[in-house]
Write a protein that holds these residues in place. Structure first.
Motif, PDB file in Angstrom:
ATOM      1  N   VAL A 180       3.038  14.874 -13.207  1.00  0.00           N
ATOM      2  CA  VAL A 180       1.854  15.362 -14.057  1.00  0.00           C
ATOM      3  C   VAL A 180       1.968  16.933 -13.651  1.00  0.00           C
ATOM      4  O   VAL A 180       1.696  17.893 -14.585  1.00  0.00           O
ATOM      5  N   ASN A 181       1.597  17.328 -12.358  1.00  0.00           N
ATOM      6  CA  ASN A 181       1.707  18.659 -12.068  1.00  0.00           C
ATOM      7  C   ASN A 181       2.943  19.582 -12.447  1.00  0.00           C
ATOM      8  O   ASN A 181       2.903  20.774 -13.104  1.00  0.00           O
ATOM      9  N   LEU A 239       3.875  10.123  -6.792  1.00  0.00           N
ATOM     10  CA  LEU A 239       5.015  10.843  -7.699  1.00  0.00           C
ATOM     11  C   LEU A 239       4.548  10.690  -9.003  1.00  0.00           C
ATOM     12  O   LEU A 239       4.849  11.860  -9.905  1.00  0.00           O
ATOM     13  N   THR A 240       3.583  10.157  -9.526  1.00  0.00           N
ATOM     14  CA  THR A 240       2.966  10.330 -10.940  1.00  0.00           C
ATOM     15  C   THR A 240       2.143  11.900 -10.769  1.00  0.00           C
ATOM     16  O   THR A 240       2.319  12.293 -11.647  1.00  0.00           O
ATOM     17  N   LYS A 257       0.823  -1.106   0.011  1.00  0.00           N
ATOM     18  CA  LYS A 257      -0.037   0.005   0.076  1.00  0.00           C
ATOM     19  C   LYS A 257       0.845   1.290  -0.032  1.00  0.00           C
ATOM     20  O   LYS A 257       0.562   2.149  -0.837  1.00  0.00           O
ATOM     21  N   GLU A 258       1.894   1.510   0.727  1.00  0.00           N
ATOM     22  CA  GLU A 258       2.858   2.268   0.703  1.00  0.00           C
ATOM     23  C   GLU A 258       3.448   2.648  -0.567  1.00  0.00           C
ATOM     24  O   GLU A 258       3.599   3.866  -0.891  1.00  0.00           O
ATOM     25  N   VAL A 259       3.956   1.676  -1.012  1.00  0.00           N
ATOM     26  CA  VAL A 259       4.448   1.650  -2.432  1.00  0.00           C
ATOM     27  C   VAL A 259       3.558   2.464  -3.507  1.00  0.00           C
ATOM     28  O   VAL A 259       3.859   3.012  -4.549  1.00  0.00           O
ATOM     29  N   GLU A 260       2.556   1.754  -3.299  1.00  0.00           N
ATOM     30  CA  GLU A 260       1.443   2.111  -4.174  1.00  0.00           C
ATOM     31  C   GLU A 260       0.962   3.600  -4.049  1.00  0.00           C
ATOM     32  O   GLU A 260       0.895   4.600  -4.961  1.00  0.00           O
TER      33      GLU A 260
END
Length: 80
Positions: free
Chosen positions: A48-49, A43-44, A34-37
């Motif tokens: 994008v921002n 990060l994604t 869950k933490e990695v997800e």
């Protein structure tokens, strides 16, 4: 009979200990997943921002340069 009872009890306790450790490992694995997800999602979003911000800056800079070129062209035309 007492010895047999103690052996069965000890066997059951050690089996329960193994089951508890297995559950702990599974929960730890789930939490790490869950933490990695979440980290990946964050990060994604950040990428994008940053991409959108960079694109907006580039568009603004392009507009400014275009306006500057148009103004300079008009000024040169007026001088001629």
């Amino acid at each position: 009979m007492m010895t047999l009872s103690l052996m069965l009890f000890a066997s059951g306790c050690s089996q329960k200990a193994v089951e508890n450790e297995t559950e702990k490992v599974e929960k730890t694995g789930e939490n790490l997943t869950k933490e990695v997800e979440k980290t990946g999602e964050n990060l994604t979003k950040k990428a994008v921002n940053e991409s959108e911000t960079f694109t907006k800056k580039a568009e603004n800079e392009s507009e400014n340069l275009t306006k500057k070129a148009e103004n300079e062209s008009e000024n040169l035309t007026k001088k001629i």
